[in-house]
Design an enzyme around this catalytic site. Structure first.
Site, PDB file in Angstrom:
ATOM      1  N   LYS A  73     -54.113  11.675  10.945  1.00  0.00           N
ATOM      2  CA  LYS A  73     -54.788  13.417  10.399  1.00  0.00           C
ATOM      3  C   LYS A  73     -55.941  13.970  11.429  1.00  0.00           C
ATOM      4  CE  LYS A  73     -54.897  15.530   6.016  1.00  0.00           C
ATOM      5  NZ  LYS A  73     -54.981  15.646   4.652  1.00  0.00           N
ATOM      6  N   SER A 148     -51.516  18.002   2.044  1.00  0.00           N
ATOM      7  CA  SER A 148     -51.802  18.374   3.268  1.00  0.00           C
ATOM      8  C   SER A 148     -51.374  17.706   4.327  1.00  0.00           C
ATOM      9  CB  SER A 148     -53.169  19.258   3.031  1.00  0.00           C
ATOM     10  OG  SER A 148     -54.337  17.985   3.428  1.00  0.00           O
ATOM     11  N   SER A 172     -52.628  14.743  -1.250  1.00  0.00           N
ATOM     12  CA  SER A 172     -52.410  15.106   0.232  1.00  0.00           C
ATOM     13  C   SER A 172     -51.330  13.624   0.415  1.00  0.00           C
ATOM     14  CB  SER A 172     -53.476  15.824   1.203  1.00  0.00           C
ATOM     15  OG  SER A 172     -53.812  17.225   0.901  1.00  0.00           O
TER      16      SER A 172
HETATM   17  N1  GLN Z   1     -52.468  19.938  -2.379  1.00  0.00           N
HETATM   18  C1  GLN Z   1     -54.433  20.210  -2.896  1.00  0.00           C
HETATM   19  C2  GLN Z   1     -55.019  21.242  -2.897  1.00  0.00           C
HETATM   20  O1  GLN Z   1     -54.674  21.957  -1.799  1.00  0.00           O
HETATM   21  C3  GLN Z   1     -54.180  19.084  -2.589  1.00  0.00           C
HETATM   22  C4  GLN Z   1     -55.304  18.898  -0.855  1.00  0.00           C
HETATM   23  C5  GLN Z   1     -55.560  17.572  -1.097  1.00  0.00           C
HETATM   24  O2  GLN Z   1     -55.274  16.510  -1.635  1.00  0.00           O
HETATM   25  N2  GLN Z   1     -56.403  17.579  -0.162  1.00  0.00           N
HETATM   26  O3  GLN Z   1     -55.962  21.175  -2.674  1.00  0.00           O
END
Ligand code: GLN
Length: 477
Positions: A73, A148, A172
C-alpha cells in the site's frame, strides 16, 4: 498459493524472474482499467528476483516468500521510491528509508512489484478519496474495491500480485478484502511494527496482509510480526510460523455472535451469515449469543479519537519538511511562512483529509478537549472492557465484515456519514486492539454478478493462532 509457488521455484519449474515478469504482464493488461497500482518498481523487483534465482541455483535455502511477487500500500515507505499516501501533498515525496515491514520483506527475498492505491492518508472506505483516481473492483468494475486499502485488495483479487500489504485503522484491510472476495488480516495492535507507515491515527493503525487464502495470510503475518525498537508500541514477537499451526480442528471452540449486531442488516447478507454460522457449528464449534454493551458507541467514538490523532499526525505536512511546498511569495526575500503553511495544506490536501483535520483540531481545542476527546477515551476503555468480558465466555466473535457488498462508484461520495457506516462491524476491533480477519463466506447476486461477502472473526489479544486456525478450518471445509 505461496507454498505451491515456493515448491515450483525450488524445483526449478519456474524462475522468480519469469514469475515476476508474468505478474508485470498482468498488471500491464489490467491496471489501466482497475487503477490498483500507482507506482511500479520493476527494476528493483527484477533485481531481487534474479538474486533469489541465483541463490536457488547455488542450492541455498530460501524463505517461503523469497522470489514471490507482492505489493505495498502506498503509505509504507520504501527506500528511494515515491510514497504518496495518495495525496497531492506527497506527490513528489521519495521515501529515504524502508519501513520495518519492507526491510523484513526485502531480507526474506520478497519481490516488491510496486505501490498500490488508497484513500488519501487511508481515510475512506472506497478508495474514491485518492488524488490519483478510484480503484475499480475486479469483480465488477462499476463498483468500488473498498477502502482505504482498495488498491492492495484489487491487486490480489485480479491476480496482479500474490499477496499485498495494507493498513487497517478502522477496517481498511477487512472491508476491501470482503468487497473483493479475498482474505484480509488485521493483527493485534502492536504486533506488527508501524515504523515507516505514514501515520493516520497512531493508536489504531495496524499493518496486515491481503491474500487469497488464510494460510497465505498466516505465512505473511508470521514474517512481518516482530518486536521493533523503532516502534515503541511494538510487542515482543512469538517468533512462530503460524502457518504450521493450522490444524483444521475447531471442535469445542466457542464462537460468540453479538446480540443486536444483525438488526436492520440486508436480508441476503443475513442469510449468508446464518449459513456461515451453521457451518461453524457443523465443524464442531459451539455458537452462542454474547453482548458487547458499548459496541454501539464504537463508530461515534472512533470519529472523535481518529480525527484528533489525524490532526496531530498530519501537522507535520506544512510545506517545509516534506513533499509539496506552495510558496507564492518567491519575490519577497523572506516570503511569508504562514501563507506557505496555509497554501500548501489548502492545495495539497483533499476534502476528506481537511474535514478530519478540522474535526480533530476542534475536538482537541481548549474547552472541548474534556467534552469530546477525554470522554471518547473513557468510552474506548469501556469498549475494551466489553471485549475482556466477552473473551472470558467465547474464543472468537463472528460477524459479517461489512453491512453490504461492494457498492457502486459514486454512490456514497456526497454523504460522508453514509460512507462512515461501512465500518460498523470492523471499527471496534481497532478501538480495543484485538486481532480480526475477514474471509469469504459466500456471494449474493446483483446486476447479474456474484458479489462476495466477507465474514469477520475477532479473537482475544495475541490469539492470531486460534483465529487463523478457525478461519482456515472454515475456508478448507
Ligand atoms: N474507513 C475508515 C475511515 O475512513 C477506516 C479507514 C482505515 O482503516 N484506514 O476512517
Amino acid at each position: 498459493m505461496i507454498r505451491e509457488l515456493h515448491e515450483k521455484l525450488v524445483k526449478g519449474e519456474i524462475t522468480s524472474v519469469e514469475l515476476t515478469e508474468k505478474y508485470f504482464d498482468v498488471i500491464e493488461k489490467k491496471n489501466g482499467e482497475l487503477n490498483a497500482f500507482l507506482t511500479l518498481t520493476k527494476e528493483e523487483a527484477l533485481e531481487q528476483a534474479q538474486f533469489v534465482d541465483e541463490k536457488i541455483k547455488k542450492g541455498e535455502k530460501i524463505d517461503l516468500i523469497a522470489g514471490i511477487p507482492m505489493a505495498l500500500k502506498d503509505n509504507m515507505c520504501m527506500d528511494g521510491v515515491r510514497t504518496t499516501a495518495s495525496s497531492k501533498i506527497l506527490d513528489n515525496y521519495i521515501a529515504p528509508y524502508d519501513a520495518t515491514v519492507v526491510r523484513i520483506l526485502k531480507e526474506k527475498g520478497a519481490v516488491i512489484l510496486g505501490k498500490t492505491n488508497l484513500d488519501e492518508f487511508a481515510m475512506g472506505s472506497s478508495t474514491e478519496n485518492s488524488a490519483y483516481g478510484v480503484t475499480r473492483n475486479p469483480i465488477d468494475s462499476e463498483r468500488v474495491a473498498g477502502g482505504s486499502s482498495g488498491g492492495s485488495a484489487a491487486a490480489v483479487a485480479a491476480d496482479m500480485a500474490v499477496y499485498t500489504l495494507g493498513s487497517d485503522t478502522g477496517g481498511s484491510i477487512r472491508q476491501p478484502a470482503s468487497f473483493c472476495g479475498i482474505v484480509g488480516l488485521k493483527p493485534t495492535y502492536g504486533r506488527v511494527s508501524r515504523h515507516g507507515l505514514l501515520a493516520m491515527a497512531s493508536s489504531l493503525d495496524q499493518i496486515g496482509p491481503f491474500a487469497t487464502s488464510v494460510e497465505d495470510a498466516a505465512i505473511i503475518f508470521s514474517r512481518i510480526a516482530c518486536e521493533d525498537k523503532k516502534d515503541a508500541t511494538c510487542a515482543p514477537s512469538a517468533e512462530k510460523n503460524f502457518e504450521d499451526y493450522l490444524n483444521g480442528d475447531i471442535k469445542g471452540k466457542r464462537i460468540g455472535v453479538v446480540k443486536g449486531h444483525l438488526d436492520g442488516l440486508d436480508e441476503k447478507i443475513k442469510k449468508r451469515f446464518a449459513e456461515a454460522v451453521e457451518k461453524f457449528e457443523s465443524l464442531g464449534a459451539e455458537v452462542k449469543e454474547i453482548v458487547l454493551p458499548h459496541s454501539k458507541y464504537s463508530l461515534s467514538t472512533y470519529y472523535i479519537i481518529m480525527p484528533c490523532e489525524v490532526s496531530s499526525n498530519l501537522a507535520r505536512l506544512d510545506g517545509i519538511r516534506y513533499g509539496l511546498s506552495v510558496d507564492d511569495q518567491k519575490d519577497s526575500k523572506m516570503g511569508n511562512l504562514l501563507e506557505t503553511y496555509l497554501d500548501t495544506r489548502r492545495v495539497g490536501f483533499g476534502d476528506e483529509v481537511k474535514r478530519r483535520i478540522m474535526l480533530g483540531t476542534y475536538a482537541l481545542s481548549a474547552g472541548y478537549y474534556d467534552a469530546y476527546y477525554k470522554k471518547a477515551q473513557k468510552v474506548r476503555a469501556l469498549i475494551r472492557k466489553d471485549f475482556e468480558e466477552a473473551f472470558k465466555q467465547v474464543d472468537f466473535i463472528f460477524s459479517p465484515t461489512a453491512p453490504e457488498v461492494a457498492f457502486k462508484i459514486g454512490e456514497k461520495t456526497t454523504d460522508p456519514l453514509k460512507m462512515y457506516l461501512s465500518d460498523i462491524y470492523t471499527i471496534s476491533a481497532n478501538m480495543a486492539g484485538v486481532p480480526a480477519i475477514s474471509f469469504p463466506i459466500g456471494t449474493v447476486k446483483e446486476d447479474g454478478k456474484e458479489l462476495p461477502i466477507g465474514g469477520q472473526l475477532m479473537a482475544a489479544w495475541f490469539d492470531e493462532e486460534g483465529m487463523l486456525n478457525a478461519a482456515h478450518t472454515f475456508e478448507t471445509n
